[in-house]
Enzyme design. Structure first.
Site, PDB file in Angstrom:
ATOM      1  N   CYS A 257      30.629  24.620  12.372  1.00  0.00           N
ATOM      2  CA  CYS A 257      29.594  23.579  12.294  1.00  0.00           C
ATOM      3  C   CYS A 257      30.051  22.321  11.573  1.00  0.00           C
ATOM      4  O   CYS A 257      30.129  21.252  12.184  1.00  0.00           O
ATOM      5  CB  CYS A 257      28.373  24.142  11.574  1.00  0.00           C
ATOM      6  SG  CYS A 257      27.616  25.480  12.498  1.00  0.00           S
TER       7      CYS A 257
HETATM    8  N1  NAD Z   1      27.656  30.164  13.309  1.00  0.00           N
HETATM    9  C1  NAD Z   1      26.910  29.395  12.553  1.00  0.00           C
HETATM   10  O1  NAD Z   1      26.921  29.508  11.335  1.00  0.00           O
HETATM   11  C2  NAD Z   1      25.966  28.363  13.156  1.00  0.00           C
HETATM   12  C3  NAD Z   1      24.968  27.799  12.335  1.00  0.00           C
HETATM   13  C4  NAD Z   1      24.105  26.882  12.869  1.00  0.00           C
HETATM   14  C5  NAD Z   1      24.255  26.494  14.193  1.00  0.00           C
HETATM   15  N2  NAD Z   1      25.227  27.015  14.983  1.00  0.00           N
HETATM   16  C6  NAD Z   1      25.311  26.562  16.361  1.00  0.00           C
HETATM   17  O2  NAD Z   1      24.819  27.585  17.221  1.00  0.00           O
HETATM   18  C7  NAD Z   1      25.519  27.596  18.458  1.00  0.00           C
HETATM   19  C8  NAD Z   1      26.123  28.973  18.684  1.00  0.00           C
HETATM   20  O3  NAD Z   1      27.041  29.249  17.647  1.00  0.00           O
HETATM   21  P1  NAD Z   1      27.551  30.709  17.308  1.00  0.00           P
HETATM   22  O4  NAD Z   1      28.237  30.617  15.995  1.00  0.00           O
HETATM   23  O5  NAD Z   1      26.470  31.707  17.478  1.00  0.00           O
HETATM   24  O6  NAD Z   1      28.639  30.904  18.475  1.00  0.00           O
HETATM   25  P2  NAD Z   1      29.359  32.274  18.899  1.00  0.00           P
HETATM   26  O7  NAD Z   1      30.666  31.878  19.508  1.00  0.00           O
HETATM   27  O8  NAD Z   1      29.342  33.251  17.779  1.00  0.00           O
HETATM   28  O9  NAD Z   1      28.408  32.854  20.028  1.00  0.00           O
HETATM   29  C9  NAD Z   1      28.219  32.256  21.240  1.00  0.00           C
HETATM   30  C10 NAD Z   1      28.027  33.336  22.298  1.00  0.00           C
HETATM   31  O10 NAD Z   1      27.700  32.700  23.524  1.00  0.00           O
HETATM   32  C11 NAD Z   1      28.329  33.404  24.566  1.00  0.00           C
HETATM   33  N3  NAD Z   1      28.400  32.516  25.714  1.00  0.00           N
HETATM   34  C12 NAD Z   1      29.168  31.418  25.890  1.00  0.00           C
HETATM   35  N4  NAD Z   1      28.849  30.812  27.049  1.00  0.00           N
HETATM   36  C13 NAD Z   1      27.860  31.536  27.605  1.00  0.00           C
HETATM   37  C14 NAD Z   1      27.098  31.407  28.786  1.00  0.00           C
HETATM   38  N5  NAD Z   1      27.290  30.394  29.625  1.00  0.00           N
HETATM   39  N6  NAD Z   1      26.179  32.345  29.052  1.00  0.00           N
HETATM   40  C15 NAD Z   1      25.978  33.368  28.185  1.00  0.00           C
HETATM   41  N7  NAD Z   1      26.633  33.535  27.049  1.00  0.00           N
HETATM   42  C16 NAD Z   1      27.570  32.620  26.751  1.00  0.00           C
HETATM   43  C17 NAD Z   1      29.669  33.823  23.982  1.00  0.00           C
HETATM   44  O11 NAD Z   1      30.224  34.917  24.683  1.00  0.00           O
HETATM   45  C18 NAD Z   1      29.258  34.180  22.557  1.00  0.00           C
HETATM   46  O12 NAD Z   1      28.903  35.532  22.440  1.00  0.00           O
HETATM   47  C19 NAD Z   1      26.539  26.478  18.347  1.00  0.00           C
HETATM   48  O13 NAD Z   1      26.015  25.305  18.896  1.00  0.00           O
HETATM   49  C20 NAD Z   1      26.713  26.299  16.865  1.00  0.00           C
HETATM   50  O14 NAD Z   1      27.133  24.994  16.535  1.00  0.00           O
HETATM   51  C21 NAD Z   1      26.087  27.964  14.490  1.00  0.00           C
END
Ligand code: NAD
Length: 459
Positions: free
Chosen positions: A278
C-alpha cells in the site's frame, strides 16, 4: 423508473434480515477477512478467486492469512456460511459483490488496472438487477465512476437504478492485534444516496462503525489521503534521521521525546525504506491522476525519492560498520535479520530488505537472511538470483556473520542474544536498546572509531 426486481426495497430487506447472499472477489489479505466477517454476520458468503489453492484451502476450512484463525474459517465452512469458487457464474446468484483484487503499479509507476478490469468484466457478464457492487481495491479517485460504471452499464442496466455501485476503501493492518476488519470504521461512498445506504447496510451488519461520504470519488480520495499521509510522514522522519546521522544526534531519542507532546504531533519512525502493498504504491495512483489534470503533486514525489534512497543509505551504513572492522562488503557475510516489510508478519511485498539484500549482493557480500516468518526466499524475490532458506536464529548462526543488519524488528526475536552473539550490528529499527561499541544505529551517533594504525601501535 426503478426496475422491479432490482428494487432497493428487496435488497434492503435481504440485508436487514441477513438473507442476502454476499460475494467477495479476491481472497487475499483484504478479501478473506472481509468474507469471514460477512459470513460471521450471517450472510451466506462465497469467495471467488483465480488461485485454486486459496479456493481449495477455504473449502477445506483452512486459513492462509495469519490474521484469520483457521478455526473461524473451519466453523463458517462447516455451518455452510462460507465457501469459495473459481467460477464467476456464481455472481448470478449473489445479492452483493465486493472487489478486493490487487492494484499494483507498472514499472513506469502508472496504475495497473488490469485486475480490476478483469474482475469487473466478470461481474458485467453476470450482472443482474438488484446487485450491489462495491469496489474495495485502493485506486485513483474517479475509478468507480469513470471505469467501473461504464463497464457495468454496457449491458443496458443503469447504476443507481437497476443495480447499485459504491466504493469503500479497505483499511486492514496486517499483524495489528487491536484493530481488524470488524472494528476499524468503514468509509462508504455510493453512486447516489441509495447505493451509499445499501452498501452501509451491508457493512453495518459486519463492521462496528460506518462513515458515509458523498461519492465514490470522495471515498477513493480518503484512502489515498490516509496512505499519502503515512508515506510523506515516513519520508519526513527518514530525512530527519539522515540529518541526525550527520549532526551526531539520536533520531530515536528525538522522536520518542517529541511524541510526549499530547497534541499536534504523531510519531513516525525511520527505517530501511517503505514496504508493503500500500504505502509505497497507492500515493502514485493519486499522483498519476493529479498529473492528468496538470497538477504536480510535489510531496508524493519528494517522499518517494527520500524513502526510495533509504536502502542505499543502509548499505552505506553496513559498509561503514564493516570498515570499522577493517573489512569490505566484498567477501563479507552479511546476515539480514527480517525480510518481511514490517514486524510480526510474513508479507514481503515491496520489502526494502529485498532491495538491501540485492545491493549487498551486487557489491560482493555473501548475503544470508533470518526471518522467523519467512522460511524460504526465492531468488527472483530479491533479485539475488539464488534461492535461500532462513538461517536459524541461534548464537552460532548470528556469530558466523561479519555483520548482522536488523531490517525488520519482529518481536519474537531474542535481541539480547543477537547483541551478545553478533560481531557487528547495523540496527535500522532501534531493536537493540542502549549504546554498544559493536552496534551502529540508523540515525544515531556512531561508536568511536578505533583506527587500525593506532590499534597496532598500542598492541
Ligand atoms: N494488504 C493490505 O494491507 C491492504 C490494506 C488496505 C488496502 N489494500 C488494497 O486491497 C486490494 C487487495 O489487496 P490484498 O493485499 O488483499 O491483495 P492479495 O494479493 O493478498 O489478494 C488479491 C487476491 O485477488 C486474487 N485475484 C487477482 N485477480 C483476480 C481476478 N480477476 N478474479 C479473482 N481473483 C483475483 C488473487 O489471486 C489474490 O488471491 C489492493 O487494492 C490493495 O491495495 C490492501
Amino acid at each position: 423508473m426503478t426496475n422491479e426486481s432490482g428494487s432497493p426495497e428487496r435488497l434492503r430487506e435481504k440485508l436487514r434480515t441477513r438473507t442476502a447472499r454476499a460475494g467477495v472477489i479476491g481472497l487475499g489479505y483484504v478479501g478473506l477477512p472481509l468474507a469471514v466477517e460477512f459470513a460471521r454476520a450471517g450472510f451466506t458468503t462465497t469467495g471467488i478467486d483465480l488461485d485454486r489453492r486459496k479456493v481449495d484451502a477455504v473449502n477445506q476450512g483452512t486459513s492462509y492469512i495469519p490474521d484469520v484463525p483457521t478455526a473461524d474459517v473451519a466453523r463458517l465452512v462447516a455451518d455452510r456460511k462460507l465457501d469459495a469458487t473459481a467460477d464467476f457464474g456464481v455472481i448470478a446468484e449473489l445479492d452483493t459483490i465486493n472487489i478486493c483484487v490487487p492494484t499494483p503499479l507498472r514499472k513506469t509507476k502508472d496504475p495497473d488496472m488490469s485486475y480490476i478490469v478483469s474482475a469487473v468484466e466478470q461481474i458485467a457478464a453476470h450482472l443482474h438487477p438488484g446487485l450491489l457492487v462495491v469496489l474495495e481495491s485502493t485506486t485513483y479517485p474517479g475509478t468507480t465512476e469513470e471505469l467501473v460504471k461504464p463497464m457495468l452499464e454496457a449491458g443496458g442496466l443503469k447504476a443507481g437504478v437497476d443495480f447499485f455501485l459504491a466504493f469503500s476503501p479497505e483499511r486492514v493492518d496486517p499483524g495489528n492485534p487491536t484493530f481488524n476488519t470488524h472494528n476499524v470504521p468503514k468509509v462508504v461512498g455510493g453512486l447516489g444516496a441509495e447505493s451509499t445506504e445499501l452498501a452501509s447496510l451491508l457493512y453495518g451488519a459486519a463492521i462496528e462503525t460506518i462513515v458515509p461520504v458523498s461519492s465514490p470519488q470522495a471515498a477513493e480520495m480518503v484512502k489515498l489521503l490516509e496512505n499519502t499521509f503515512r508515506m510523506v510522514n515516513i519520508g519526513l522522519v527518514n530525512e530527519i534521521a539522515l540529518m541526525c546521522d550527520r549532526l551526531g544526534l539520536d533520531v530515536w531519542e528525538v522522536v520518542h521525546a517529541a511524541a510526549t507532546k499530547p497534541f499536534g504531533f504523531m510519531p513516525f519512525y525511520p527505517g530501511p525504506g517503505l514496504g508493503g502493498h500500500c504505502i509505497p504504491i497507492d500515493p502514485f495512483y493519486l499522483s498519476w491522476k493529479a498529473k492528468q489534470t496538470g497538477f504536480d503533486p510535489r510531496f508524493i514525489e519528494l517522499a518517494g525519492q527520500i524513502n526510495g534512497a533509504m536502502p542505499h543509505f543502509v548499505v552505506d551504513k553496513i559498509a561503514d560498520a564493516l570498515n570499522r572492522h577493517q573489512k569490505a562488503i566484498n567477501g563479507s557475510t552479511v546476515l539480514v535479520l527480517g525480510v518481511a516489510y514490517k514486524r510480526d508478519i510474513d508479507d514481503m511485498r515491496e520489502s526494502p530488505s529485498l532491495d538491501v539484500m540485492a545491493l549487498l549482493h551486487q557489491k560482493g557480500a555473501k548475503v544470508r537472511y533470518a526471518d522467523p516468518y519467512v522460511p524460504a526466499l526465492a531468488g527472483r524475490a530479491w533479485h539475488g538470483g539464488f534461492d535461500m532458506a532462513t538461517e536459524p536464529l541461534t548464537p552460532d548462526a548470528i556469530a558466523a556473520a561479519d555483520c548482522v543488519a536488523i531490517l525488520t524488528e519482529h518481536r519474537t526475536v531474542d535481541y539480547e542474544m543477537v547483541l551478545r552473539s553478533a560481531k557487528l550490528i547495523v540496527d535500522t529499527r532501534n531493536a537493540i536498546a542502549g549504546v554498544h561499541p559493536h552496534v551502529l544505529k540508523l540515525g544515531a551517533p556512531a561508536p568511536v572509531l578505533v583506527r587500525a594504525d593506532e590499534a597496532e601501535a598500542a598492541a
